[in-house]
Design an enzyme around this catalytic site. Structure first.
Site, PDB file in Angstrom:
ATOM      1  N   SER A 141      18.895   6.726   8.103  1.00 12.90           N
ATOM      2  CA  SER A 141      18.232   6.872   7.738  1.00 12.90           C
ATOM      3  C   SER A 141      18.229   6.802   6.743  1.00 12.90           C
ATOM      4  O   SER A 141      18.339   7.193   6.438  1.00 12.90           O
ATOM      5  CB  SER A 141      18.121   7.394   8.065  1.00 12.90           C
ATOM      6  OG  SER A 141      18.177   7.764   8.365  1.00 12.90           O
ATOM      7  N   LEU A 145      12.889   2.246  10.968  1.00 12.58           N
ATOM      8  CA  LEU A 145      14.136   2.326  11.651  1.00 12.58           C
ATOM      9  C   LEU A 145      14.443   3.764  12.437  1.00 12.58           C
ATOM     10  O   LEU A 145      14.901   3.666  13.550  1.00 12.58           O
ATOM     11  CB  LEU A 145      15.224   2.086  10.723  1.00 12.58           C
ATOM     12  CG  LEU A 145      15.097   0.535  10.172  1.00 12.58           C
ATOM     13  CD1 LEU A 145      16.353   0.489   9.258  1.00 12.58           C
ATOM     14  CD2 LEU A 145      15.277  -0.431  11.101  1.00 12.58           C
ATOM     15  N   HIS A 146      13.949   4.533  11.400  1.00 14.05           N
ATOM     16  CA  HIS A 146      13.993   5.994  12.317  1.00 14.05           C
ATOM     17  C   HIS A 146      12.887   6.037  13.446  1.00 14.05           C
ATOM     18  O   HIS A 146      13.608   6.748  14.538  1.00 14.05           O
ATOM     19  CB  HIS A 146      13.367   7.288  11.156  1.00 14.05           C
ATOM     20  CG  HIS A 146      14.355   7.586  10.471  1.00 14.05           C
ATOM     21  ND1 HIS A 146      14.844   6.955   9.438  1.00 14.05           N
ATOM     22  CD2 HIS A 146      15.064   8.624  10.255  1.00 14.05           C
ATOM     23  CE1 HIS A 146      15.735   7.428   8.672  1.00 14.05           C
ATOM     24  NE2 HIS A 146      16.017   8.682   9.173  1.00 14.05           N
ATOM     25  N   GLU A 147      11.857   5.400  13.795  1.00  9.24           N
ATOM     26  CA  GLU A 147      11.064   5.641  14.811  1.00  9.24           C
ATOM     27  C   GLU A 147      11.565   4.903  16.018  1.00  9.24           C
ATOM     28  O   GLU A 147      11.591   5.171  17.152  1.00  9.24           O
ATOM     29  CB  GLU A 147       9.644   4.882  14.381  1.00  9.24           C
ATOM     30  CG  GLU A 147       8.598   5.446  15.670  1.00  9.24           C
ATOM     31  CD  GLU A 147       8.247   6.852  15.840  1.00  9.24           C
ATOM     32  OE1 GLU A 147       8.469   7.184  16.912  1.00  9.24           O
ATOM     33  OE2 GLU A 147       8.339   7.540  14.970  1.00  9.24           O
TER      34      GLU A 147
END
Length: 585
Positions: free
Chosen positions: A13, A498-500
């Site tokens: 991230s 992207l983290h989710e």
């Protein structure tokens, strides 16, 4: 919150710059990761497909081509820069203004915690600040014996927790407790085999467009060789090169569409399979991270080759490091396969290489990975899992104080796991992979533990992801006229998505906690950035402590929320079970 990011991956991230104090970096030695230096100057010689084109391009570089020959001198913070000797164009040098082909990896460097590092050994004062936060004390600058006493107190306190855990649960480590089903393994193997295919689809697209591009340039040069003063497709010409840019525009929209569909398909297929078919969150996370990495690599491969193609069409020299693999000679399976396995997200036709493979160095890194992986497993099974299970009853009954107590107990464990994971991946894992690939630039991180602000942490801790977002999102947006702060917000938005994906999809709960944790980094960066710019030791300590405190509390809070949501979605957290677990808390 959840600061480890997707970035093994994306984890990326992600992320990048929020400080307004960035300036253009010179190509001379320092650190090539700051791609605020948009103007790349080199003495390109052999950059295109044939010797005839090369010789004619050397002549064409001696003249400017309208506005396209003028460097757009704008720094990363949006301020106008004065032309210097290194950005002015002369008879032998051209200006490459295409940021996607900037050579992020230009020199060989060792990781700062490795013996091969050419930089001085970093300070570890940040870890001292972390220890003080864990003990609930503010860092003191008194005598050394004070720090030694605090370390002894921390050791005794942790030993008490070890004894307490053993008396309650005994030894919990069991291979049978991994809970990985055969179905999960089969789906994971399927995704592992199919995800890299998107990279090879990307090279097929690029090779298809390279053929007419080379023919186009060759026909232009052939027309110039005949001494004509005009070209049917280009119009008026002057000397050996067209005043108008020779772009086959009719193909470029199709190329963008094909690459976009290919990259998004990589994420979409993996997300659907993981969310619907893979139960175990560990395997699901590994597959999702793999898909994010390949998706980012596909995008970097497409954007870099687009700029190389435009550089060729505009008779601009590519960076000198690429001379051994000029476009389109870089479009080979060997070149792509190296990028596939290289420990970087940024595509370059050529990377700095180490002189030889060192078996002993490789074996040491592998042994470190094995040992640290076992430590992470032990800490997770023996300490983290019981703490998480015992937190369910407090979530069901909404006991705020009970949740906070579980949060504080989990914080120390998660911090130890995260630090071990960081060293396992960034120091041991990436260096082992780099050794096999003979990848020269091993600056995978800097001394992020000493960060004076949250923004500095994001710039230092995961440099593969940071370099990617700078090169392919931040700098292109700034060059299009975006303000530095707005471009940074866009970077964090992409990183948050992207983290989710990496956290929410494998736990079957896209609840937005990982997304929100990344977005909340923006106000934290704004608060701590002035501390980073201030002189004096006190400001640095305050900023470092704010970073560590947000990290210390935010990460375990996210873990607790996702663990509870995962249990609820899987139907495992029945009230009766939670009540029984709560009696042992």
């Amino acid at each position: 919150m959840l600061n480890q990011g997707s970035s093994g991956t994306a984890t990326a991230s992600a992320t990048t710059v929020m400080s307004d104090s960035q300036h253009s970096a010179r190509r001379s030695g320092k650190d090539n990761e700051d791609i605020s230096a948009i103007e790349l100057v080199d003495s390109g010689a052999e950059v295109h497909a044939s010797s005839r084109i090369i010789s004619q391009q050397q002549n064409s570089r001696r003249r400017q081509i309208g506005k396209d020959a003028e460097p757009r001198n704008r720094s990363a913070d949006g301020d106008r820069l004065e032309l210097t000797d290194s950005t002015k164009q002369d008879d032998s040098k051209g200006t490459v203004k295409l940021s996607h082909i900037y050579p992020i990896h230009a020199v060989s460097r060792g990781s700062i915690l490795s013996r091969e590092s050419t930089t001085p050994t970093p300070s570890f004062v940040g870890f001292r600040n972390l220890a003080m936060i864990v003990l609930g004390e503010f860092p003191s600058h008194c005598a050394i014996f004070v720090e030694s006493a605090n370390s002894a107190i921390a050791a005794v306190s942790n030993l008490r927790l070890v004894i307490e855990n053993y008396s309650k649960y005994g030894v919990l480590i069991r291979f049978s407790r991994l809970g990985i089903s055969q179905k999960d393994i089969l789906y994971c193997m399927f995704l592992t085999a199919t995800i890299p295919l998107h990279l090879f689809i990307a090279i097929v697209i690029e090779r298809l467009v390279a053929i007419p591009t080379v023919h186009y340039v060759a026909s232009l040069r052939k027309s110039d060789d005949k001494g004509g003063n005009s070209h049917p497709k280009l119009g008026k010409t002057a000397g050996s090169i067209s005043i108008l840019r020779p772009k086959p525009k009719y193909m470029w929209g199709l190329i963008v569409l094909l690459h976009s569909v290919n990259a998004m398909a990589c994420l979409w297929v993996t997300t659907v399979v993981v969310y619907n078919s893979i139960y175990h969150p560990l395997l699901g996370t590994a597959c999702e991270i793999h898909a994010v990495i390949v998706c980012l690599k596909v995008a970097s491969f497409a954007l870099t080759n687009r700029d190389l193609r435009e550089s060729m069409l505009n008779s601009q020299p590519a960076p000198a490091i690429y001379n051994s693999a000029p476009y389109p000679k870089n479009l080979t399976l060997k070149n792509l396969s190296y990028f596939w396995w290289a420990p970087t997200l940024v595509y370059q036709p050529v990377y700095p290489r180490s002189p030889s493979f060192r078996p002993l160095f490789f074996v040491k890194r592998i042994l470190e990975m094995v040992g640290l992986s076992f430590l992470i497993w032990f800490l997770s099974a023996q300490y983290a899992v019981p703490t998480l299970e015992n937190s369910l009853v407090h979530f069901h009954s909404l006991q705020f104080m009970g949740i906070m107590e579980r949060l504080m107990k989990l914080a120390s464990i998660s911090m130890a796991i995260w630090l071990a994971g960081f060293f396992c991946i960034f120091q041991s894992g990436l260096n082992a992979l780099a050794e096999v690939m003979r990848f020269g630039d091993r600056s995978f991180y800097d001394d992020w533990w000493n960060s004076k602000s949250v923004g500095e942490y994001w710039r230092l801790w995961n440099k593969p992801v940071t370099n990617y977002f700078r090169r392919h999102i931040y700098v292109p947006l700034v060059r299009r006229g975006w303000k530095s702060a707005t471009a940074s917000v866009m970077v964090f938005f992409v990183s948050a998505v992207l983290h989710e994906l990496v956290v929410g999809v494998p736990t079957h709960n896209v609840i937005g906690v990982a997304f929100s944790s990344m977005i909340l980094q923006i106000p934290l960066i704004q608060v701590t950035t002035p501390l980073e710019k201030m002189n004096g030791p006190t400001s640095g300590i305050i900023g470092n402590c704010i970073f560590w405190f947000s990290f210390f509390i935010g990460q375990p809070l996210g873990v607790l929320l996702y663990y509870f949501a995962w249990n609820v979605s899987m139907g495992k957290s029945k009230m009766s079970e939670a009540s029984g677990l709560g009696t042992t808390a």
